[in-house]
Design an enzyme around this catalytic site. Structure first.
Site, mmCIF file in Angstrom:
data_model
loop_
_atom_site.group_PDB
_atom_site.id
_atom_site.type_symbol
_atom_site.label_atom_id
_atom_site.label_comp_id
_atom_site.label_asym_id
_atom_site.label_seq_id
_atom_site.Cartn_x
_atom_site.Cartn_y
_atom_site.Cartn_z
ATOM 1 C CE1 TYR A 79 0.990 10.528 3.604
ATOM 2 C CE2 TYR A 79 3.062 10.047 2.153
ATOM 3 C CZ TYR A 79 1.993 9.736 2.904
ATOM 4 O OH TYR A 79 1.748 8.258 3.027
ATOM 5 C CB CYS A 115 3.132 35.390 11.390
ATOM 6 S SG CYS A 115 3.062 36.478 10.179
ATOM 7 C CD GLU A 172 -1.224 -0.691 3.706
ATOM 8 O OE1 GLU A 172 -2.269 -1.202 3.358
ATOM 9 O OE2 GLU A 172 -0.663 -0.455 4.809
ATOM 10 N N PRO A 173 1.539 1.370 -1.174
ATOM 11 C CG PRO A 173 2.458 1.460 -3.132
ATOM 12 C CD PRO A 173 1.615 0.763 -2.421
HETATM 13 C C1 LIG Z 1 0.432 6.290 5.285
HETATM 14 C C2 LIG Z 1 0.350 4.757 5.144
HETATM 15 C C3 LIG Z 1 0.687 4.021 3.958
HETATM 16 C C4 LIG Z 1 1.467 4.820 2.883
HETATM 17 O O1 LIG Z 1 3.100 5.105 3.333
HETATM 18 P P1 LIG Z 1 3.971 5.647 2.196
HETATM 19 O O2 LIG Z 1 5.239 5.974 2.990
HETATM 20 O O3 LIG Z 1 3.312 6.951 1.722
HETATM 21 O O4 LIG Z 1 4.382 4.854 1.101
HETATM 22 C C5 LIG Z 1 0.321 2.816 3.991
HETATM 23 N N1 LIG Z 1 -0.302 2.413 4.649
HETATM 24 C C6 LIG Z 1 -0.912 2.748 6.063
HETATM 25 C C7 LIG Z 1 -1.534 2.033 6.938
HETATM 26 C C8 LIG Z 1 -0.472 4.142 6.214
HETATM 27 O O5 LIG Z 1 -0.909 4.751 7.196
#
Ligand SMILES: *Cc1c(COP(=O)(O)O)cnc(C)c1O
Length: 418
Positions: A365, A337, A268-269
């Protein structure tokens, strides 16, 4: 963005300054060809019968980007009911959305169950409550393997003090609940944090997860989360995806043959798929020479791109207006500020007021962490796809700032000397 003579160009030979003129600055621009390149690179790195890549919605949640990810064949990783709904609105099949919340209410999880998405549970008490109410609902459980990984403590989620996941030491308790209710565990999951450099650290986590997976008889998938590091500077090291892919696939196939049937390998990238696909453009308002420093003050701030201030992230900064100028040293700051520094002592081709800067790695992000702090408006987002540019989010207006404010009229002006 590549240099062509003395000009930068985006894919499809699009001139970034043309986009800045057309849509105004500050501006986020995303390139689908880079997202596709990254998606392909990741999918081709793994040689397993069944692979699923779920895009982490929180990295970049524009609905057009989500639709593009869906067109590539990706599923969606979500962490809130709102992200679940965005995913459904983008046309994802509920079954290709996985919901991995942390510290949310049982009511919110119930809404996700109603929506039909896959549920990933990261707390024993939640497992007990959801399990008792929905004994026939297959769920995934999120494990905390207790390995230290991730670029810094703010984005590392797998260590001993982390609030994420169910500790591996609590497995006897988990198994007791699963057996007592007769729950079907369809997946096991870990996500040890962003920015894992080391293939061996990843494999160490994988080994722990596989050891736990053996306990469950109804598995469909094993989700190794994310944390793939991408280069932010030219000399940055990034995760060797091909090496990781080869090693994990080999290990996974051995696991599956012992387990008795093929499971789906999931990742899950967020960052890996979209970080390099994003460019943030902002104008230089002032060049300010002080006794010790030359500041470039830009028409933006932590309200638009908070990663440098929030976790010391390095974003390469280019001068899109004068790419081949003589490099000079600048500290690039915003107009907020508050501590608002994008980069200290950066070598950038000579800057003039009104030049347009480009921040690289602005896909993940960045927009999703933006705010209205200092009552500033959020920028527009543009997508480049097959040589054409599309507006995919309008720039905010004053109406957006006012829209939810309730302007009550109850105060009498105090007259002086009454
Ligand atoms: C944020 C998150 C990701 C993605 O992480 P990356 O560093 O952007 O690849 C995957 N799985 C979960 C559960 C997350 O919270």
């Amino acid at each position: 963005m590549r240099l062509n003579g003395d000009r930068y160009e985006l894919s499809g030979e699009i001139d970034p300054l043309y986009l800045c003129n057309k849509y105004g600055v500050p501006l986020y621009v995303y390139d689908t060809s880079i997202m596709e390149r990254q998606y392909k690179r990741l999918s081709e790195a793994f040689g397993v019968p069944s692979l699923k890549i779920n895009f982490a919605c929180k990295a970049l949640n524009n609905i057009t980007v989500l639709k593009f990810m869906r067109s590539l064949g990706a599923g969606l990783d979500t962490v809130s009911i709102e992200e679940v709904r965005l995913g459904l609105a983008a046309g994802f099949d509920p079954h290709s959305i996985i919901y991995t919340p942390n510290c949310v209410s049982i009511e919110e999880i119930e809404l996700a169950i109603e929506a039909g998405v896959r549920i990933n549970i990261d707390n024993i008490s939640t497992l007990e409550q959801i399990g008792t109410k929905h004994p026939d609902l297959p769920v995934c459980i999120r494990i905390n393997p207790h390995i230290m990984a991730g670029g810094n403590s703010k984005i590392s989620t797998g260590h001993i003090d982390s609030k994420f996941g169910i500790s591996i030491h609590q497995m006897p308790h988990v198994l007791r609940i699963v057996d007592a209710i007769g729950l079907k565990i369809e997946g096991v999951h870990m996500h040890t944090g962003s920015d894992i450099l080391d293939v061996d650290v990843f494999l160490e986590g994988a080994e722990i997860l596989l050891k736990i997976a053996r306990h469950f008889k109804h598995l469909d998938y094993i989700d190794f989360g994310s944390g793939f590091k991408v280069p932010y500077k030219t000399d940055d090291i990034s995760t060797d995806i091909e090496e990781l892919g080869e090693k994990i696939s080999e290990r996974f196939k051995i696991f599956c043959s012992k387990y008795g049937h093929d499971l789906t390998l999931m990742f899950e990238p967020g960052k890996f798929l979209v970080s390099e696909a994003g460019f943030f453009f902002a104008k230089v308002n002032v060049i300010k020479q002080t006794t010790s420093t030359v500041f470039a003050g830009i028409d933006s701030g932590l309200n638009h791109l908070i990663r440098p201030m929030f976790y010391n992230a390095h974003h390469t900064i280019l001068n899109a207006s004068n790419p081949t100028g003589k490099p000079r040293i600048y500290t690039v700051v915003g107009y907020i500020c508050e501590t608002d520094t994008f980069g200290v002592n950066r070598l950038i081709p000579q800057l003039h007021e009104d030049d347009v800067l480009c921040f690289l790695n602005a896909g993940a992000y960045c927009f999703t962490m933006s705010s209205n702090y200092n009552s500033r408006l959020r920028p527009a987002e543009v997508l480049i796809h097959e040589g054409k540019d599309y507006l995919i989010r309008k720039r905010e207006t004053m109406d957006d700032l006012m829209k939810n404010q309730v302007d009550i009229d109850i105060f009498q002006e105090k007259t002086k000397n009454a």
